[in-house]
Motif scaffolding. Structure first.
Motif, PDB file in Angstrom:
ATOM      1  N   VAL A 129     -16.359  35.367  14.586  1.00 49.70           N
ATOM      2  CA  VAL A 129     -15.661  34.875  13.391  1.00 49.70           C
ATOM      3  C   VAL A 129     -14.980  36.023  12.650  1.00 49.70           C
ATOM      4  O   VAL A 129     -13.812  35.942  12.255  1.00 49.70           O
ATOM      5  CB  VAL A 129     -16.652  34.135  12.468  1.00 49.70           C
ATOM      6  CG1 VAL A 129     -15.996  33.819  11.122  1.00 49.70           C
ATOM      7  CG2 VAL A 129     -17.131  32.850  13.123  1.00 49.70           C
ATOM      8  N   LEU A 130     -15.703  37.110  12.482  1.00 45.87           N
ATOM      9  CA  LEU A 130     -15.147  38.259  11.769  1.00 45.87           C
ATOM     10  C   LEU A 130     -13.980  38.882  12.521  1.00 45.87           C
ATOM     11  O   LEU A 130     -12.989  39.297  11.911  1.00 45.87           O
ATOM     12  CB  LEU A 130     -16.237  39.302  11.529  1.00 45.87           C
ATOM     13  CG  LEU A 130     -17.299  38.944  10.499  1.00 45.87           C
ATOM     14  CD1 LEU A 130     -18.460  39.928  10.563  1.00 45.87           C
ATOM     15  CD2 LEU A 130     -16.692  38.924   9.101  1.00 45.87           C
ATOM     16  N   ARG A 131     -14.074  38.936  13.843  1.00 44.10           N
ATOM     17  CA  ARG A 131     -13.009  39.598  14.594  1.00 44.10           C
ATOM     18  C   ARG A 131     -11.717  38.772  14.572  1.00 44.10           C
ATOM     19  O   ARG A 131     -10.618  39.339  14.510  1.00 44.10           O
ATOM     20  CB  ARG A 131     -13.453  39.840  16.034  1.00 44.10           C
ATOM     21  CG  ARG A 131     -12.545  40.822  16.782  1.00 44.10           C
ATOM     22  CD  ARG A 131     -12.469  42.156  16.027  1.00 44.10           C
ATOM     23  NE  ARG A 131     -11.545  43.082  16.620  1.00 44.10           N
ATOM     24  CZ  ARG A 131     -11.904  44.204  17.257  1.00 44.10           C
ATOM     25  NH1 ARG A 131     -13.186  44.520  17.369  1.00 44.10           N
ATOM     26  NH2 ARG A 131     -10.998  45.011  17.754  1.00 44.10           N
ATOM     27  N   PHE A 132     -11.829  37.447  14.624  1.00 47.09           N
ATOM     28  CA  PHE A 132     -10.590  36.669  14.535  1.00 47.09           C
ATOM     29  C   PHE A 132      -9.999  36.747  13.129  1.00 47.09           C
ATOM     30  O   PHE A 132      -8.774  36.757  12.964  1.00 47.09           O
ATOM     31  CB  PHE A 132     -10.823  35.205  14.910  1.00 47.09           C
ATOM     32  CG  PHE A 132      -9.527  34.450  15.029  1.00 47.09           C
ATOM     33  CD1 PHE A 132      -8.751  34.539  16.183  1.00 47.09           C
ATOM     34  CD2 PHE A 132      -9.046  33.674  13.979  1.00 47.09           C
ATOM     35  CE1 PHE A 132      -7.536  33.870  16.291  1.00 47.09           C
ATOM     36  CE2 PHE A 132      -7.841  33.006  14.074  1.00 47.09           C
ATOM     37  CZ  PHE A 132      -7.081  33.105  15.236  1.00 47.09           C
ATOM     38  N   ALA A 195     -13.469  39.668  24.830  1.00 49.56           N
ATOM     39  CA  ALA A 195     -12.121  39.198  25.139  1.00 49.56           C
ATOM     40  C   ALA A 195     -11.303  39.043  23.861  1.00 49.56           C
ATOM     41  O   ALA A 195     -10.126  39.418  23.810  1.00 49.56           O
ATOM     42  CB  ALA A 195     -12.193  37.865  25.887  1.00 49.56           C
ATOM     43  N   LEU A 196     -11.930  38.508  22.821  1.00 51.54           N
ATOM     44  CA  LEU A 196     -11.241  38.363  21.538  1.00 51.54           C
ATOM     45  C   LEU A 196     -10.899  39.730  20.953  1.00 51.54           C
ATOM     46  O   LEU A 196      -9.782  39.958  20.468  1.00 51.54           O
ATOM     47  CB  LEU A 196     -12.125  37.571  20.571  1.00 51.54           C
ATOM     48  CG  LEU A 196     -11.491  37.037  19.284  1.00 51.54           C
ATOM     49  CD1 LEU A 196     -12.368  35.938  18.687  1.00 51.54           C
ATOM     50  CD2 LEU A 196     -11.287  38.125  18.243  1.00 51.54           C
ATOM     51  N   ALA A 197     -11.860  40.651  20.996  1.00 55.21           N
ATOM     52  CA  ALA A 197     -11.619  41.997  20.466  1.00 55.21           C
ATOM     53  C   ALA A 197     -10.494  42.694  21.218  1.00 55.21           C
ATOM     54  O   ALA A 197      -9.673  43.404  20.617  1.00 55.21           O
ATOM     55  CB  ALA A 197     -12.902  42.819  20.545  1.00 55.21           C
ATOM     56  N   ALA A 198     -10.427  42.478  22.537  1.00 54.09           N
ATOM     57  CA  ALA A 198      -9.360  43.090  23.327  1.00 54.09           C
ATOM     58  C   ALA A 198      -8.004  42.526  22.925  1.00 54.09           C
ATOM     59  O   ALA A 198      -7.001  43.261  22.867  1.00 54.09           O
ATOM     60  CB  ALA A 198      -9.618  42.848  24.816  1.00 54.09           C
ATOM     61  N   THR A 199      -7.942  41.239  22.626  1.00 54.31           N
ATOM     62  CA  THR A 199      -6.688  40.627  22.180  1.00 54.31           C
ATOM     63  C   THR A 199      -6.266  41.190  20.834  1.00 54.31           C
ATOM     64  O   THR A 199      -5.096  41.509  20.609  1.00 54.31           O
ATOM     65  CB  THR A 199      -6.843  39.097  22.079  1.00 54.31           C
ATOM     66  OG1 THR A 199      -7.182  38.569  23.360  1.00 54.31           O
ATOM     67  CG2 THR A 199      -5.555  38.450  21.592  1.00 54.31           C
ATOM     68  N   ASP A 200      -7.228  41.330  19.932  1.00 59.73           N
ATOM     69  CA  ASP A 200      -6.935  41.905  18.617  1.00 59.73           C
ATOM     70  C   ASP A 200      -6.405  43.327  18.767  1.00 59.73           C
ATOM     71  O   ASP A 200      -5.402  43.705  18.147  1.00 59.73           O
ATOM     72  CB  ASP A 200      -8.197  41.880  17.760  1.00 59.73           C
ATOM     73  CG  ASP A 200      -7.969  42.473  16.379  1.00 59.73           C
ATOM     74  OD1 ASP A 200      -6.839  42.403  15.869  1.00 59.73           O
ATOM     75  OD2 ASP A 200      -8.942  43.003  15.797  1.00 59.73           O
ATOM     76  N   ALA A 204      -2.604  44.635  17.802  1.00 57.83           N
ATOM     77  CA  ALA A 204      -2.502  45.693  16.799  1.00 57.83           C
ATOM     78  C   ALA A 204      -1.754  46.908  17.310  1.00 57.83           C
ATOM     79  O   ALA A 204      -1.192  47.678  16.526  1.00 57.83           O
ATOM     80  CB  ALA A 204      -3.901  46.104  16.337  1.00 57.83           C
ATOM     81  N   SER A 205      -1.705  47.084  18.626  1.00 58.79           N
ATOM     82  CA  SER A 205      -1.079  48.278  19.203  1.00 58.79           C
ATOM     83  C   SER A 205       0.383  48.069  19.571  1.00 58.79           C
ATOM     84  O   SER A 205       1.054  49.034  19.938  1.00 58.79           O
ATOM     85  CB  SER A 205      -1.852  48.711  20.456  1.00 58.79           C
ATOM     86  OG  SER A 205      -1.713  47.725  21.488  1.00 58.79           O
ATOM     87  N   GLN A 206       0.863  46.852  19.464  1.00 56.03           N
ATOM     88  CA  GLN A 206       2.227  46.568  19.904  1.00 56.03           C
ATOM     89  C   GLN A 206       3.115  46.198  18.736  1.00 56.03           C
ATOM     90  O   GLN A 206       2.680  45.572  17.768  1.00 56.03           O
ATOM     91  CB  GLN A 206       2.225  45.446  20.940  1.00 56.03           C
ATOM     92  CG  GLN A 206       1.438  45.803  22.188  1.00 56.03           C
ATOM     93  CD  GLN A 206       1.821  44.955  23.370  1.00 56.03           C
ATOM     94  OE1 GLN A 206       2.874  44.340  23.391  1.00 56.03           O
ATOM     95  NE2 GLN A 206       0.957  44.914  24.374  1.00 56.03           N
ATOM     96  N   HIS A 207       4.395  46.594  18.878  1.00 57.13           N
ATOM     97  CA  HIS A 207       5.385  46.271  17.857  1.00 57.13           C
ATOM     98  C   HIS A 207       6.029  44.952  18.227  1.00 57.13           C
ATOM     99  O   HIS A 207       6.455  44.763  19.369  1.00 57.13           O
ATOM    100  CB  HIS A 207       6.439  47.387  17.785  1.00 57.13           C
ATOM    101  CG  HIS A 207       7.259  47.327  16.535  1.00 57.13           C
ATOM    102  ND1 HIS A 207       8.326  46.476  16.387  1.00 57.13           N
ATOM    103  CD2 HIS A 207       7.150  48.010  15.365  1.00 57.13           C
ATOM    104  CE1 HIS A 207       8.850  46.638  15.182  1.00 57.13           C
ATOM    105  NE2 HIS A 207       8.150  47.562  14.538  1.00 57.13           N
ATOM    106  N   PRO A 208       6.142  44.018  17.299  1.00 56.86           N
ATOM    107  CA  PRO A 208       6.644  42.681  17.652  1.00 56.86           C
ATOM    108  C   PRO A 208       8.060  42.662  18.189  1.00 56.86           C
ATOM    109  O   PRO A 208       8.381  41.870  19.067  1.00 56.86           O
ATOM    110  CB  PRO A 208       6.555  41.905  16.331  1.00 56.86           C
ATOM    111  CG  PRO A 208       6.493  42.960  15.270  1.00 56.86           C
ATOM    112  CD  PRO A 208       5.781  44.111  15.881  1.00 56.86           C
ATOM    113  N   THR A 209       8.949  43.550  17.707  1.00 60.19           N
ATOM    114  CA  THR A 209      10.335  43.515  18.161  1.00 60.19           C
ATOM    115  C   THR A 209      10.444  43.870  19.635  1.00 60.19           C
ATOM    116  O   THR A 209      11.396  43.475  20.312  1.00 60.19           O
ATOM    117  CB  THR A 209      11.186  44.491  17.329  1.00 60.19           C
ATOM    118  OG1 THR A 209      10.608  45.810  17.428  1.00 60.19           O
ATOM    119  CG2 THR A 209      11.231  44.063  15.885  1.00 60.19           C
ATOM    120  N   ALA A 210       9.481  44.608  20.166  1.00 54.51           N
ATOM    121  CA  ALA A 210       9.543  44.996  21.577  1.00 54.51           C
ATOM    122  C   ALA A 210       9.213  43.823  22.487  1.00 54.51           C
ATOM    123  O   ALA A 210       9.473  43.874  23.681  1.00 54.51           O
ATOM    124  CB  ALA A 210       8.572  46.137  21.846  1.00 54.51           C
TER     125      ALA A 210
END
Length: 222
Positions: A129-132, A195-200, A204-210
């Motif tokens: 819950v906290l990670r999402f 799996a959820l933490a990896a998605t987060d 967090a590491s990617q820029h949306p425009t890319a």
């Protein structure tokens, strides 16, 4: 003696006055009465018309300049109101304490740290819950999403997937993991949390425009 030159259906003066007073008491006449704005608009129209009369013809040049200036200022104010209000609304939502149905003023970093502490103690439900929540807060802090008040996890996932369209499956699965624990009372596991933490971490590491140049096959399904 009956007078045939008098129409019995035509009221006399006193009767006509009473009828008129009764009719004017009808609320629809009060509603139709000009408002202060109507009077103001009429005064402004009269003023503008007077500027172009013969008496003020010599001052037409200066007056026209004043009018143009006023119109430009009014237009700028209108644009500022229409364009600035949504931006202000977005800032308010970004810093709102309301998140996924609960009041929570923690930052994304704080939520991630709390999730990790729960994970280390083996409380996978709380960690999930906290990670999402951290995932959602991070997207808000970066102005990537602008969900409506009271938005669900699935709504946040759909909005995020429109930007990170190459990862829509992972984002949807993360929202599903949150719903499973929060609403369906299905216990989380270490695997589902990781799996959820990896998605987060990925978002967090990617820029949306890319990610907006993704191929059509990677687009979010309808």
């Amino acid at each position: 003696m009956i007078r045939f030159d008098v129409d019995p259906f035509v009221p006399d003066g006193e009767q006509a006055r009473r009828w008129a007073e009764q009719e004017l008491q009808n609320p629809r006449y009060a509603e139709a009465k000009p408002t202060w704005f109507d009077y103001l608009a009429e005064d402004v129209a009269d003023f503008i018309a007077s500027l172009f009369s013969n008496d003020t013809g010599a001052q037409a040049g200066n007056t026209a300049l004043i009018i143009v200036t006023v119109v430009i200022v009014a237009a700028l104010i209108t644009v500022l109101i229409l364009w600035g209000k949504p931006r202000m609304s977005r800032r308010v939502r970004r810093h709102s304490t309301e998140l996924l149905g609960e009041r929570d003023d923690r930052t994304a970093a704080q939520l991630r740290a709390d999730a990790e502490r729960s994970a280390k103690s083996g409380d996978w439900d709380a960690a999930t819950v906290l990670r999402f929540r951290a995932l959602a807060r991070g997207l808000l802090e970066r102005d990537i999403i602008d969900p409506a008040p009271g938005a669900t996890a699935q709504a946040i996932a759909r909005e995020a997937a429109r930007v990170f369209n190459a990862h829509h499956v992972a984002v949807t699965a993360a929202a599903g993991a949150f719903d499973d624990v929060r609403y369906l009372r299905h216990p989380a596991s270490e695997e589902s949390y990781l799996a959820l933490a990896a998605t987060d971490d990925l978002l967090a590491s990617q820029h949306p425009t890319a990610l907006q140049t993704a191929t059509p096959s990677e687009a979010v399904p309808a």
